[in-house]
Design an enzyme around this catalytic site. Structure first.
Site, PDB file in Angstrom:
ATOM      1  N   HIS A   1       0.630  -1.192  -0.281  1.00  0.00           N
ATOM      2  CA  HIS A   1      -0.191  -0.283   0.232  1.00  0.00           C
ATOM      3  C   HIS A   1       0.798   1.512  -0.376  1.00  0.00           C
ATOM      4  O   HIS A   1      -0.100   2.142  -0.625  1.00  0.00           O
ATOM      5  CB  HIS A   1      -0.639  -0.028   0.972  1.00  0.00           C
ATOM      6  CG  HIS A   1      -1.323   1.246   1.451  1.00  0.00           C
ATOM      7  ND1 HIS A   1      -2.304   1.624   1.022  1.00  0.00           N
ATOM      8  CD2 HIS A   1      -1.222   2.192   2.406  1.00  0.00           C
ATOM      9  CE1 HIS A   1      -3.014   2.676   1.254  1.00  0.00           C
ATOM     10  NE2 HIS A   1      -2.630   3.395   2.536  1.00  0.00           N
TER      11      HIS A   1
ATOM     12  N   GLU B   1     -11.029   2.586   2.698  1.00  0.00           N
ATOM     13  CA  GLU B   1      -9.350   1.904   3.064  1.00  0.00           C
ATOM     14  C   GLU B   1      -9.615   0.168   3.574  1.00  0.00           C
ATOM     15  O   GLU B   1     -10.269   0.433   4.768  1.00  0.00           O
ATOM     16  CB  GLU B   1      -8.458   2.624   3.816  1.00  0.00           C
ATOM     17  CG  GLU B   1      -7.231   3.956   2.952  1.00  0.00           C
ATOM     18  CD  GLU B   1      -6.609   4.150   3.318  1.00  0.00           C
ATOM     19  OE1 GLU B   1      -5.942   5.014   2.776  1.00  0.00           O
ATOM     20  OE2 GLU B   1      -6.015   4.521   4.940  1.00  0.00           O
TER      21      GLU B   1
ATOM     22  N   ASP C   1     -11.874   2.695   7.138  1.00  0.00           N
ATOM     23  CA  ASP C   1     -10.600   4.326   7.345  1.00  0.00           C
ATOM     24  C   ASP C   1     -11.259   4.974   5.925  1.00  0.00           C
ATOM     25  O   ASP C   1     -10.107   5.549   5.415  1.00  0.00           O
ATOM     26  CB  ASP C   1      -9.513   3.596   7.801  1.00  0.00           C
ATOM     27  CG  ASP C   1      -8.668   5.611   7.447  1.00  0.00           C
ATOM     28  OD1 ASP C   1      -8.732   6.296   7.854  1.00  0.00           O
ATOM     29  OD2 ASP C   1      -7.377   5.992   7.448  1.00  0.00           O
TER      30      ASP C   1
ATOM     31  N   LYS D   1      -9.458  11.913   6.339  1.00  0.00           N
ATOM     32  CA  LYS D   1      -9.551  10.887   7.132  1.00  0.00           C
ATOM     33  C   LYS D   1     -10.755  10.963   8.227  1.00  0.00           C
ATOM     34  O   LYS D   1     -11.849  10.787   8.464  1.00  0.00           O
ATOM     35  CB  LYS D   1      -8.769  10.486   7.951  1.00  0.00           C
ATOM     36  CG  LYS D   1      -7.217  10.294   6.813  1.00  0.00           C
ATOM     37  CD  LYS D   1      -7.579   8.710   6.579  1.00  0.00           C
ATOM     38  CE  LYS D   1      -5.778   8.851   5.947  1.00  0.00           C
ATOM     39  NZ  LYS D   1      -6.330   7.274   5.223  1.00  0.00           N
TER      40      LYS D   1
ATOM     41  N   THR E   1     -15.362   7.095  10.396  1.00  0.00           N
ATOM     42  CA  THR E   1     -14.571   6.327  10.507  1.00  0.00           C
ATOM     43  C   THR E   1     -15.218   4.893  10.829  1.00  0.00           C
ATOM     44  O   THR E   1     -16.189   5.271  12.039  1.00  0.00           O
ATOM     45  CB  THR E   1     -12.928   5.862  11.333  1.00  0.00           C
ATOM     46  OG1 THR E   1     -12.321   7.098  11.685  1.00  0.00           O
ATOM     47  CG2 THR E   1     -12.249   4.697  11.151  1.00  0.00           C
TER      48      THR E   1
ATOM     49  N   THR F   1      -4.567   0.368   5.854  1.00  0.00           N
ATOM     50  CA  THR F   1      -4.259  -0.532   4.825  1.00  0.00           C
ATOM     51  C   THR F   1      -4.145  -1.927   4.859  1.00  0.00           C
ATOM     52  O   THR F   1      -2.844  -1.751   4.339  1.00  0.00           O
ATOM     53  CB  THR F   1      -4.685   0.054   3.327  1.00  0.00           C
ATOM     54  OG1 THR F   1      -5.532   1.733   4.089  1.00  0.00           O
ATOM     55  CG2 THR F   1      -5.554  -0.400   1.976  1.00  0.00           C
TER      56      THR F   1
HETATM   57 MN    MN Z   1      -5.897   3.931   6.619  1.00  0.00          MN
END
Ligand code: MN
Length: 448
Positions: free
Chosen positions: A152, A216, A250, A269, A273, A376
């Site tokens: 990733h 993610e 995520d 982000k 979540t 991830t």
């Molecule tokens: Mn992440």
């Protein structure tokens, strides 16, 4: 299996021949056989919130079972069992929570003497999973998201045009940032496309609804016992500080993240979540431990604070992880979800014990209920990419998501993302993680 503290042993609760009197738990492919016994927190019939235990297609009310005297456990475990979240249970040592696992196993085992009491209880002690409301499983004091898949990280580095796609520290320590707790939500909660500042297609800095929306696919570990400020947890003790694992998404606005990211991810982000309601315990996962990722001869030396024989031998987990998508168009035309990703938690370069130990290595204190994300969980092979950015090469190569030819560069409004996971090993009953699900809604300004 040998570990320094002999913490997570394979015992009678993992026996493949064990069957429950709850028949749905014995069906092939059931995520919650009696060998699993994952925890959640739920409400049924708008009555009080309680800890639940997944068994077949049912959830057992742990408080009701404890109050009925059906669990042969010590008073500290009893107090934790009647609580309305898992923090108290998480604050106990692994021997105590293992005693609860054994008591639950006995109660739910075929021919259990407690069977009739559970089955005839009023209000019901067992509820169909699809009829209850789930909550976050505990009060989460801190959320740290790591970056532990080399595949990733390298793919993202290449998309960003970095000369060295892997940050220099990546193979020396588990990289992380501090995430946002207040916007963590349980699976099933809709996620709203966030606004933010980013560079648009013409290279102008703009503020508006994010375009590069992504999921993610990650696994997170809940912290069991905390540690005192200034007292690091040695890596050989760290597995005893892990309570269990949960799937989580995520959600990321990659355009916001890539423009803002100087100190680390922030608004790209923190808009939300999604967490699965289910925690699969470390005890349940004992048969699925595997050796830590191997290090190449020219990788930097593993420093002593991240090196323990037990962790190298059995600190990783063999868990298949999947991401699925369903769009408005697919649902309208009756098409099934499409799988976007099949990866494995083994693809991580670092173990959760290393993440936890590193987190505390400067004396930082963790608390029971803290959440550590894996990052991830992408693999090396095509099809094992854990986010759309990797699947579509940062939006440049659309992926086909349906039989009718729908394509995606990034997530579109109405898209629903579903994560699933399964731990398997020959000679053992596979165990699942339940779902982590969320649907993307239009940005606020785009709605009536
Ligand atoms: Mn992440």
């Amino acid at each position: 299996m040998e570990t320094d503290k002999m913490t997570y042993l394979i015992d009678a609760t993992h026996a493949p021949a064990a069957r429950s009197w709850i028949h749905s738990a014995n069906v092939d492919g059931c995520e919650f056989p009696i060998q699993n016994l994952p925890f959640c927190v739920f409400t049924a019939d708008a009555v009080s919130t309680a800890i639940g235990v997944g068994i077949g297609d049912r959830v057992l009310n742990l408080r009701a079972a404890a109050e009925a005297g059906l669990l042969n456990v010590d008073p500290a475990v009893s107090r934790a069992a009647v609580a309305s979240n898992l923090n108290l249970l998480m604050s106990l040592d692994e021997g105590r929570s293992n005693s609860l696992r054994h008591a639950l196993f006995k109660l739910l085992l075929a021919d259990s003497p407690g069977r009739d009491i559970v089955a005839s209880a009023v209000p019901p002690m067992l509820r169909p999973i699809d009829e209850v409301v789930f909550h976050l499983p505990c009060r989460i004091g801190g959320y740290t998201d790591f970056l532990t898949s080399r595949h990733h990280t390298e793919r993202h580095g290449r998309f960003k045009g970095l000369k060295d796609p892997l940050p220099p520290a990546f193979m020396s320590l588990p990289i992380a940032y501090n995430g946002r707790v207040s916007s963590m939500r349980v699976s099933g909660t809709d996620v709203v496309r966030p606004h933010g500042q980013f560079k648009d297609a013409a290279g102008r800095v703009v503020y508006g609804p994010a375009v590069a929306m992504d999921f993610e696919l990650e696994m997170g570990a809940f912290v069991r016992k905390g540690n005192e400020l200034t007292r690091p947890v040695p890596v050989e003790d760290a597995s005893g500080h892990l309570f269990g694992l949960s799937l989580f998404n995520d959600w990321s606005a990659k355009d916001i993240q890539w423009w803002e990211q100087v100190l680390g991810p922030f608004l790209g982000k923190s808009f939300m979540t999604s967490l699965s309601p289910w925690i699969v315990t470390m005890e349940a996962l004992a048969p699925f431990r595997v050796s830590a990722a191997s290090r190449a001869a020219d990788d930097p030396e593993l420093l002593p604070h991240l090196r323990a024989a037990s962790d190298q031998q059995a600190g990783a987990f063999d868990i298949e992880m999947e991401a699925w998508i369903s769009s408005n168009g697919m649902r309208d035309s009756g098409q099934a979800e499409t799988r976007l990703t099949l990866t494995n938690l083994r693809n991580l370069y670092w173990t959760f014990a290393q993440m936890l130990s590193h987190h505390t290595s400067n004396g930082c204190n963790l608390e029971a209920g803290d959440f550590l994300g894996s990052g991830t969980a992408s693999g090396a092979e095509p099809g094992s990419e854990g986010c759309l950015t990797e699947i579509t090469s940062a939006g440049t190569r659309p992926v086909r998501i349906s039989a009718s030819g729908e394509e995606r560069r990034w997530l579109e409004d109405g898209d629903e993302i579903i994560f699933r996971a399964c731990a398997r090993r020959p000679g053992f009953v596979p165990i699942g993680f339940g779902e982590c699900r969320g649907r993307l809604l239009p940005a606020q300004s785009d709605r009536a």
